[in-house]
Design a protein around this motif. Structure first.
Motif, PDB file in Angstrom:
ATOM      1  N   LEU A 100      73.318 -54.307  18.750  1.00  0.00           N
ATOM      2  CA  LEU A 100      72.236 -53.920  17.840  1.00  0.00           C
ATOM      3  C   LEU A 100      72.524 -54.361  16.409  1.00  0.00           C
ATOM      4  CD1 LEU A 100      71.316 -50.368  19.172  1.00  0.00           C
ATOM      5  CD2 LEU A 100      70.052 -52.504  19.469  1.00  0.00           C
ATOM      6  N   LEU A 101      73.786 -54.374  16.037  1.00  0.00           N
ATOM      7  CA  LEU A 101      74.157 -54.827  14.699  1.00  0.00           C
ATOM      8  C   LEU A 101      73.886 -56.324  14.536  1.00  0.00           C
ATOM      9  CD1 LEU A 101      75.326 -53.506  12.174  1.00  0.00           C
ATOM     10  CD2 LEU A 101      77.581 -54.225  12.948  1.00  0.00           C
TER      11      LEU A 101
ATOM     12  N   HIS B 274      70.186 -56.757  14.240  1.00  0.00           N
ATOM     13  CA  HIS B 274      69.790 -56.326  12.895  1.00  0.00           C
ATOM     14  C   HIS B 274      70.049 -57.451  11.881  1.00  0.00           C
ATOM     15  CE1 HIS B 274      68.784 -53.364   9.892  1.00  0.00           C
ATOM     16  NE2 HIS B 274      69.919 -53.575   9.258  1.00  0.00           N
TER      17      HIS B 274
ATOM     18  N   PHE C 267      63.160 -54.021  10.623  1.00  0.00           N
ATOM     19  CA  PHE C 267      64.392 -53.862   9.849  1.00  0.00           C
ATOM     20  C   PHE C 267      64.636 -52.391   9.514  1.00  0.00           C
ATOM     21  CE2 PHE C 267      66.798 -53.730   5.894  1.00  0.00           C
ATOM     22  CZ  PHE C 267      67.873 -54.548   6.200  1.00  0.00           C
TER      23      PHE C 267
ATOM     24  N   MET D 221      65.468 -50.473  12.777  1.00  0.00           N
ATOM     25  CA  MET D 221      66.830 -50.766  13.215  1.00  0.00           C
ATOM     26  C   MET D 221      67.857 -50.109  12.297  1.00  0.00           C
ATOM     27  SD  MET D 221      67.080 -52.618  15.974  1.00  0.00           S
ATOM     28  CE  MET D 221      68.641 -53.423  15.831  1.00  0.00           C
ATOM     29  N   SER D 222      67.572 -50.046  11.001  1.00  0.00           N
ATOM     30  CA  SER D 222      68.489 -49.388  10.072  1.00  0.00           C
ATOM     31  C   SER D 222      68.640 -47.909  10.413  1.00  0.00           C
ATOM     32  CB  SER D 222      67.986 -49.532   8.633  1.00  0.00           C
ATOM     33  OG  SER D 222      67.971 -50.879   8.247  1.00  0.00           O
TER      34      SER D 222
ATOM     35  N   LEU E 241      70.565 -47.604  13.794  1.00  0.00           N
ATOM     36  CA  LEU E 241      71.990 -47.859  13.627  1.00  0.00           C
ATOM     37  C   LEU E 241      72.677 -46.716  12.880  1.00  0.00           C
ATOM     38  CD1 LEU E 241      71.988 -51.671  12.857  1.00  0.00           C
ATOM     39  CD2 LEU E 241      72.977 -50.543  14.843  1.00  0.00           C
TER      40      LEU E 241
END
Length: 122
Positions: free
Chosen positions: A5-6, A9, A60, A63-64, A67
């Motif tokens: 996932l990082l 991202h 974005f 996802m931030s 995460l």
């Protein structure tokens, strides 16, 4: 999972920067309304870039948040392999008497060398 996932991202961030830099700097951006023209016209391309920016920005942000939640709920041990060891506390040296009467009171006398001679300069 977190590493995957990082990476996704980071790819989204790179695409977002690319799409933003491709747009014209006339202003308007996300606040302009849509037009019935096709994608191949200049206005249609600008609408496409505007929509792409909005979608990538939303991804974005999502996802931030995802995460951040995953990082907070992970139960991995903290890696301290690069941590510096704590420096031992050093007691301040006690002031000594001056070597001669003309020297300032806060200077310590030089320590003799191994052969018994006093060094001239430090």
């Amino acid at each position: 999972m977190f590493t995957f996932l990082l990476v996704v991202h980071a790819i989204i961030a790179a695409l977002l920067v690319t799409v933003i830099l491709m747009q014209r700097s006339e202003g308007g951006g996300l606040t302009t309304g849509g037009s019935p023209s096709g994608l191949m016209s200049a206005r249609g391309a600008a609408d496409f870039l505007t929509r792409s920016t909005a979608i990538l920005a939303g991804l974005f942000i999502a996802m931030s948040i995802l995460l951040a939640v995953l990082a907070a709920t992970r139960h991995d041990a903290i890696d301290t392999s690069l941590a510096r060891p704590a420096a031992p506390a050093v007691a301040p040296a006690a002031p000594t008497a001056p070597a001669d009467a003309g020297a300032p009171a806060n200077l310590a006398a030089p320590a003799p060398a191994e052969n018994g001679a006093v060094p001239i300069a430090r």
